[in-house]
Write an enzyme that holds these catalytic residues in place. Structure first.
Site, short mmCIF file in Angstrom:
data_model
loop_
_atom_site.label_atom_id
_atom_site.label_comp_id
_atom_site.label_asym_id
_atom_site.label_seq_id
_atom_site.Cartn_x
_atom_site.Cartn_y
_atom_site.Cartn_z
N ILE A 1 7.06 2.00 6.41
CA ILE A 1 7.18 0.95 5.39
C ILE A 1 6.80 1.49 4.01
O ILE A 1 7.51 1.27 3.02
CB ILE A 1 6.31 -0.26 5.76
N ASP B 1 -1.82 9.45 1.64
CA ASP B 1 -1.67 9.39 3.09
C ASP B 1 -2.32 10.64 3.66
O ASP B 1 -2.38 11.68 2.99
CB ASP B 1 -0.20 9.32 3.50
N CYS C 1 -1.02 0.64 4.62
CA CYS C 1 -1.75 1.40 5.64
C CYS C 1 -2.18 0.48 6.78
O CYS C 1 -2.26 -0.74 6.62
CB CYS C 1 -2.98 2.07 5.02
N THR D 1 1.06 -6.30 1.81
CA THR D 1 1.98 -6.79 2.85
C THR D 1 1.64 -6.14 4.19
O THR D 1 2.48 -6.13 5.10
CB THR D 1 3.45 -6.48 2.48
N SER D 2 0.44 -5.61 4.32
CA SER D 2 0.08 -4.87 5.52
C SER D 2 -0.83 -5.69 6.45
O SER D 2 -0.35 -6.33 7.38
CB SER D 2 -0.61 -3.55 5.14
N ARG D 3 -2.12 -5.68 6.21
CA ARG D 3 -3.07 -6.46 7.01
C ARG D 3 -4.09 -7.10 6.07
O ARG D 3 -4.57 -6.46 5.13
CB ARG D 3 -3.78 -5.58 8.05
N ASP E 1 0.94 -11.18 1.34
CA ASP E 1 1.72 -11.77 2.42
C ASP E 1 0.87 -11.87 3.68
O ASP E 1 1.32 -12.37 4.70
CB ASP E 1 2.97 -10.90 2.69
N GLU F 1 -5.87 -15.42 8.38
CA GLU F 1 -4.57 -16.08 8.47
C GLU F 1 -4.28 -16.70 9.83
O GLU F 1 -3.46 -17.62 9.93
CB GLU F 1 -3.45 -15.10 8.13
N HIS G 1 3.00 -14.41 5.65
CA HIS G 1 3.36 -13.33 6.59
C HIS G 1 4.87 -13.37 6.90
O HIS G 1 5.27 -13.32 8.06
CB HIS G 1 2.55 -13.44 7.88
#
Length: 341
Positions: free
Chosen positions: A164, A183, A214, A241-243, A267, A272, A304
């Site tokens: 992603i 990374d 990540c 938009t990950s966690r 997101d 959540e 999400h």
């Protein structure tokens, strides 16, 4: 009299099921002919009792698959826990191994879906198209308060360049941004198109926009906190938009109030599981943090939905069924990234 042999197809129980899950999984089950049970409930220590004579449980991002749940699954002779997502921080893998339950996931369904949503959040926050839409519908054609900035030439920091993050880096590179990335394993293809790998500290200090891609683990939990925020530029844009738990929500709220963070697009949210994928329009939401976030005019929250494209849901269904089929027939999966335990 001729003997007939009836083959009983394996049963798969789905938790946290939405209407679209049922639609896509039933459509692609025509080639597999599994017995499918769908439960709207989240899988947890109480709802695990819903299953009966099940071979596989299929779970999503907010299902709770801890040691106690796995113990109960083992007692019911469940053979496989199939995640229909990439993240697996909600599963106790060691406990699964202990009970000889296989765990698989969908490591890549449509990286572009999530990457494009992250880009949509950036453009929306910047150019305020959501506000402009509502204004014009009310016959307000004023431009006051809608001022944005050129994304071209800005520095965008990408934290995590897996499938992603890599797709996102290519998108912002196409916008003419200077792309910095972090990374543990640099991507040579990205380096060839001009992406520069740097330290996390450099990303925090130099980026105008920071996008998180990540995984969530012990090292990345609350990666965005009071200390790391203090390194960032004033008025920085932060996208997640990950966690949800990559961000310390309390620290981000404080930074928004002080103007340190100028734009926030999320997101995902660390609490959540109590909110997302459900209609709370008639409820009183008791989560003060999410209510505070949504009160800021420079915060954009989506529930999400970054993964939510036709292509992604198709891949999720097909890969999940193929993972199950491979584990039931061969006790293994060719794509080793999909097999977790």
């Amino acid at each position: 009299m001729k003997n007939t042999h009836i083959t009983i197809k394996p049963k798969v129980a789905f938790f946290s099921t939405q209407t679209y899950d049922k639609t896509f999984f039933e459509k692609y089950n025509l080639d597999f002919e599994y017995q499918l049970d769908f439960f709207e409930s989240q899988l947890n220590e109480q709802t695990v009792t819903l299953i009966n004579n099940v071979d596989v449980v299929c779970v999503f991002v907010n299902d709770i698959v801890n040691a106690e749940v796995i113990k109960q699954l083992a007692e019911q002779n469940v053979k496989i826990i199939a995640l229909r997502c990439a993240g697996f921080n909600n599963v106790d893998l060691e406990e699964a191994k202990k009970h000889h339950i296989k765990v698989c996931r969908v490591p890549a369904y449509s990286p572009e879906a999530v990457a494009e949503h992250a880009m949509a959040m950036i453009l929306t926050l910047n150019r305020k198209t959501h506000k402009a839409y509502n204004r014009v519908r009310e016959q307000n054609f004023s431009l006051n308060g809608l001022l944005g900035f050129d994304l071209h030439g800005k520095t965008v920091g990408v934290i995590g360049t897996g499938n992603i993050g890599k797709a996102f880096a290519k998108i912002v590179n196409g916008f003419g941004c200077k792309v910095l990335a972090f990374d543990l394993v640099p991507d040579e293809e990205l380096e060839k198109i001009g992406v520069t790998y740097v330290s996390l500290e450099t990303i925090f200090k130099e980026s105008d926009v920071i996008s998180l891609h990540c995984p969530l683990n012990e090292k990345t939990k609350y990666l965005i906190n009071k200390e790391t925020i203090s390194m960032m530029k004033n008025n920085v844009m932060l996208i997640n938009t990950s966690r949800g738990a990559l961000i310390d929500t309390s620290d981000v709220i404080h930074a928004l109030k002080k103007g340190k963070i100028g734009y926030l697009g999320i997101d995902v949210y660390e609490q959540e599981e109590k909110l997302f994928f459900k209609d709370h329009s008639e409820d009183i939401i008791e989560d003060d943090k999410i209510q505070r976030l949504m009160s800021f005019p420079n915060v954009l929250v989506t529930a999400h939905q970054a993964f939510f494209t036709n292509e992604a849901l198709t891949q999720i269904a097909l890969v999940t069924f193929n993972n199950i089929e491979s584990l039931l027939t061969q006790n293994d999966i060719d794509n080793k990234a999909a097999l977790l335990a």
